[in-house]
Scaffold this motif. Structure first.
Motif, short mmCIF file in Angstrom:
data_model
loop_
_atom_site.label_atom_id
_atom_site.label_comp_id
_atom_site.label_asym_id
_atom_site.label_seq_id
_atom_site.Cartn_x
_atom_site.Cartn_y
_atom_site.Cartn_z
N GLN A 29 0.83 -1.20 0.00
CA GLN A 29 0.00 0.00 0.00
C GLN A 29 0.86 1.25 0.00
OE1 GLN A 29 -3.26 0.09 -0.41
NE2 GLN A 29 -3.48 -2.14 -0.37
N LEU A 30 1.93 1.24 0.79
CA LEU A 30 2.82 2.40 0.86
C LEU A 30 3.49 2.63 -0.50
CD1 LEU A 30 4.07 4.57 2.71
CD2 LEU A 30 5.91 2.94 3.20
N GLY A 31 3.84 1.56 -1.18
CA GLY A 31 4.45 1.69 -2.50
C GLY A 31 3.53 2.38 -3.48
N ALA A 32 2.26 2.00 -3.47
CA ALA A 32 1.29 2.63 -4.36
C ALA A 32 1.13 4.11 -4.03
CB ALA A 32 -0.05 1.91 -4.24
N GLN A 33 1.03 4.43 -2.74
CA GLN A 33 0.86 5.83 -2.31
C GLN A 33 2.07 6.68 -2.66
OE1 GLN A 33 0.17 5.43 1.90
NE2 GLN A 33 -1.60 4.10 1.60
N THR A 34 3.25 6.09 -2.59
CA THR A 34 4.48 6.84 -2.85
C THR A 34 4.74 7.02 -4.34
OG1 THR A 34 5.36 5.86 -0.81
CG2 THR A 34 6.94 6.95 -2.24
N LEU A 35 4.29 6.06 -5.13
CA LEU A 35 4.51 6.12 -6.57
C LEU A 35 3.68 7.20 -7.25
CD1 LEU A 35 5.66 4.89 -9.21
CD2 LEU A 35 3.72 3.28 -9.17
N LEU A 36 2.44 7.40 -6.81
CA LEU A 36 1.53 8.32 -7.51
C LEU A 36 2.07 9.75 -7.62
CD1 LEU A 36 -2.07 7.22 -6.47
CD2 LEU A 36 -0.79 6.69 -8.54
N PRO A 37 2.55 10.38 -6.55
CA PRO A 37 3.08 11.74 -6.70
C PRO A 37 4.32 11.80 -7.59
CG PRO A 37 3.45 10.94 -4.47
CD PRO A 37 2.53 9.97 -5.13
N VAL A 38 5.09 10.73 -7.66
CA VAL A 38 6.24 10.70 -8.57
C VAL A 38 5.77 10.73 -10.02
CG1 VAL A 38 8.19 9.31 -9.38
CG2 VAL A 38 7.73 9.52 -6.93
N LEU A 39 4.76 9.91 -10.34
CA LEU A 39 4.23 9.91 -11.70
C LEU A 39 3.59 11.24 -12.06
CD1 LEU A 39 2.58 6.35 -11.80
CD2 LEU A 39 4.68 7.07 -12.96
N ALA A 40 2.97 11.89 -11.06
CA ALA A 40 2.29 13.15 -11.32
C ALA A 40 3.25 14.29 -11.65
CB ALA A 40 1.43 13.53 -10.12
N GLU A 41 4.49 14.19 -11.17
CA GLU A 41 5.50 15.22 -11.45
C GLU A 41 6.79 14.53 -11.85
OE1 GLU A 41 5.76 17.66 -7.98
OE2 GLU A 41 3.78 18.56 -8.29
N LEU A 42 6.71 13.64 -12.83
CA LEU A 42 7.82 12.76 -13.14
C LEU A 42 9.03 13.50 -13.70
CD1 LEU A 42 8.95 9.95 -13.19
CD2 LEU A 42 7.72 9.50 -15.32
N SER A 43 8.82 14.47 -14.55
CA SER A 43 9.96 15.18 -15.12
C SER A 43 10.77 15.87 -14.02
CB SER A 43 9.49 16.21 -16.16
OG SER A 43 8.52 17.08 -15.60
N GLN A 44 10.09 16.47 -13.04
CA GLN A 44 10.80 17.10 -11.92
C GLN A 44 11.46 16.06 -11.03
OE1 GLN A 44 8.47 19.88 -9.61
NE2 GLN A 44 9.83 19.72 -7.85
N ALA A 45 10.76 14.95 -10.76
CA ALA A 45 11.30 13.89 -9.91
C ALA A 45 12.58 13.31 -10.50
CB ALA A 45 10.26 12.79 -9.72
N LEU A 46 12.63 13.18 -11.80
CA LEU A 46 13.82 12.64 -12.44
C LEU A 46 14.99 13.62 -12.35
CD1 LEU A 46 12.17 11.00 -15.56
CD2 LEU A 46 13.36 9.80 -13.72
N ARG A 47 14.69 14.90 -12.45
CA ARG A 47 15.76 15.90 -12.33
C ARG A 47 16.35 15.91 -10.93
NH1 ARG A 47 12.11 19.11 -15.42
NH2 ARG A 47 11.42 20.17 -13.49
N GLN A 48 15.53 15.60 -9.92
CA GLN A 48 15.98 15.65 -8.54
C GLN A 48 16.46 14.29 -8.01
OE1 GLN A 48 12.51 17.22 -6.55
NE2 GLN A 48 12.96 19.34 -7.16
N ALA A 49 16.50 13.28 -8.86
CA ALA A 49 16.93 11.95 -8.44
C ALA A 49 18.37 11.98 -7.93
CB ALA A 49 16.80 10.97 -9.60
N ARG A 50 18.64 11.13 -6.94
CA ARG A 50 19.99 11.10 -6.36
C ARG A 50 20.55 9.69 -6.43
NH1 ARG A 50 19.32 9.00 -1.12
NH2 ARG A 50 17.18 9.10 -0.33
N PRO A 51 21.85 9.58 -6.59
CA PRO A 51 22.45 8.24 -6.66
C PRO A 51 22.46 7.57 -5.29
CG PRO A 51 24.15 9.92 -6.68
CD PRO A 51 22.84 10.65 -6.77
#
Length: 315
Positions: free
Chosen positions: A174-196
């Motif tokens: 359930q937590l995985g589903a909840q955490t994934l949705l905001p990433v998909l909603a702002e995916l271009s920004q999330a990818l820019r802010q990704a960290r190794p």
């Protein structure tokens, strides 16, 4: 403004189902679902669908079940759906570079640990086994390594003192589903802010096999108790009593004595207490051979284990 993605979803077990349903409910386009081939189970060889396939069919989504994603035909099939992103959750197959390179936003994975801790096959089980107080999920970008991709988002959850693999599995799904949705909603920004990931902190987990489930009574009682919860609900930890296999499902750590490890040192109406290498276990739930799980109190109504008897590694 919320981004809408065109998604190819790849997953197989129950763990992936909440995310599939959440993505669909959020209004993203799920172009296709890929899951493991059907299996035959039981004596009757009845065909069994994966949980993801059952959920996808219920949502009216096209389902594909290739034996491998490496053949050119499989790569072409994925490419034909023109996904903006591929979401992979416990799919069970390796994605070749040709697949990883298809979507412009790459491939996202929902992993059931706080990476880089517990990469590999059994992250949920090892959080229990190692006595971690906190676990969680990681949304990461997939690369060709074993859970080595960049981290887009993480979410934590505290473990209870009686957490089992089964209870944590359900919570993290359930937590995985909840955490994934905001990433998909702002995916271009999330990818820019990704960290190794910090490779210095990486911990790998191996698949838990049946050969590992025989209880070693020479270990500390606290270690054994965690191991019982690690193997709950599958495959369960076992020992032998009077030559019969006995699965032990639940126990509490208690004070031990000076008896040899595996020795029954006390029997009450509700439990039997067994000496470990350090401390003892008060066994409260078990399963005799060819029977269902039951409370120790029920077991003790029809069985008479005696103080001084030993639980052993072999029958």
């Amino acid at each position: 403004m919320m981004e809408k993605q065109r998604i190819v979803f790849m997953g197989t077990p129950d763990f992936a189902v909440p995310a599939l349903q959440a993505i669909h409910a959020a209004g993203h386009t799920i172009a296709a679902v890929f899951t493991q081939p059907d299996k035959q189970r039981g004596r009757g060889k009845k065909v069994s669908f994966s949980p993801v396939k059952e959920a996808a069919l219920a949502l009216g989504l096209p389902v594909h079940q290739p034996d491998s994603l490496r053949p050119a035909a499989s790569v072409a099939l994925v490419r034909s759906y023109a996904p903006t992103v591929i979401v992979v959750i416990a799919y069970g197959k390796i994605l070749p570079r040709e697949i990883l390179d298809i979507p412009p936003y790459g491939c996202l994975n929902v992993h059931a640990s706080l990476l880089p801790r517990f990469r590999g096959a059994a992250p949920i089980q090892y959080a229990i086994k190692e006595g971690d107080g906190v676990s969680g999920v990681t949304i990461m970008g997939l690369d060709e390594g074993m859970d080595t991709g960049p981290i887009l988002k993480q979410a934590e959850i505290r473990l209870t003192t009686k957490e089992t693999t089964g209870t944590l599995f359900a919570k993290l799904a359930q937590l995985g589903a909840q955490t994934l949705l905001p990433v998909l909603a702002e995916l271009s920004q999330a990818l820019r802010q990704a960290r190794p990931q910090d490779e210095r902190l990486a911990v790998y987990t191996a698949k838990i096999t049946k050969e590992m489930t025989n209880i070693d009574w020479h270990q500390d009682a606290a270690v054994i108790e965690r191991w019982l919860r690690t193997l709950d609900p599958h495959p369960g930890a076992y020992t032998f009593w009077q030559g019969q296999r006995l699965k032990i499902w639940a126990a509490d750590v208690t004070e031990g004595g000076d008896a040899a490890p595996g020795t029954i040192i006390a029997v009450t109406k509700k439990a039997l207490i067994v000496q470990a290498g350090k401390g003892a276990l008060r066994i409260t739930e078990l399963q005799p051979e060819s029977r269902k799980r039951m409370a120790a109190a029920q077991f003790l109504q029809s069985h008479q284990p005696a103080v001084g008897e030993k639980l052993t590694a072999a029958g």
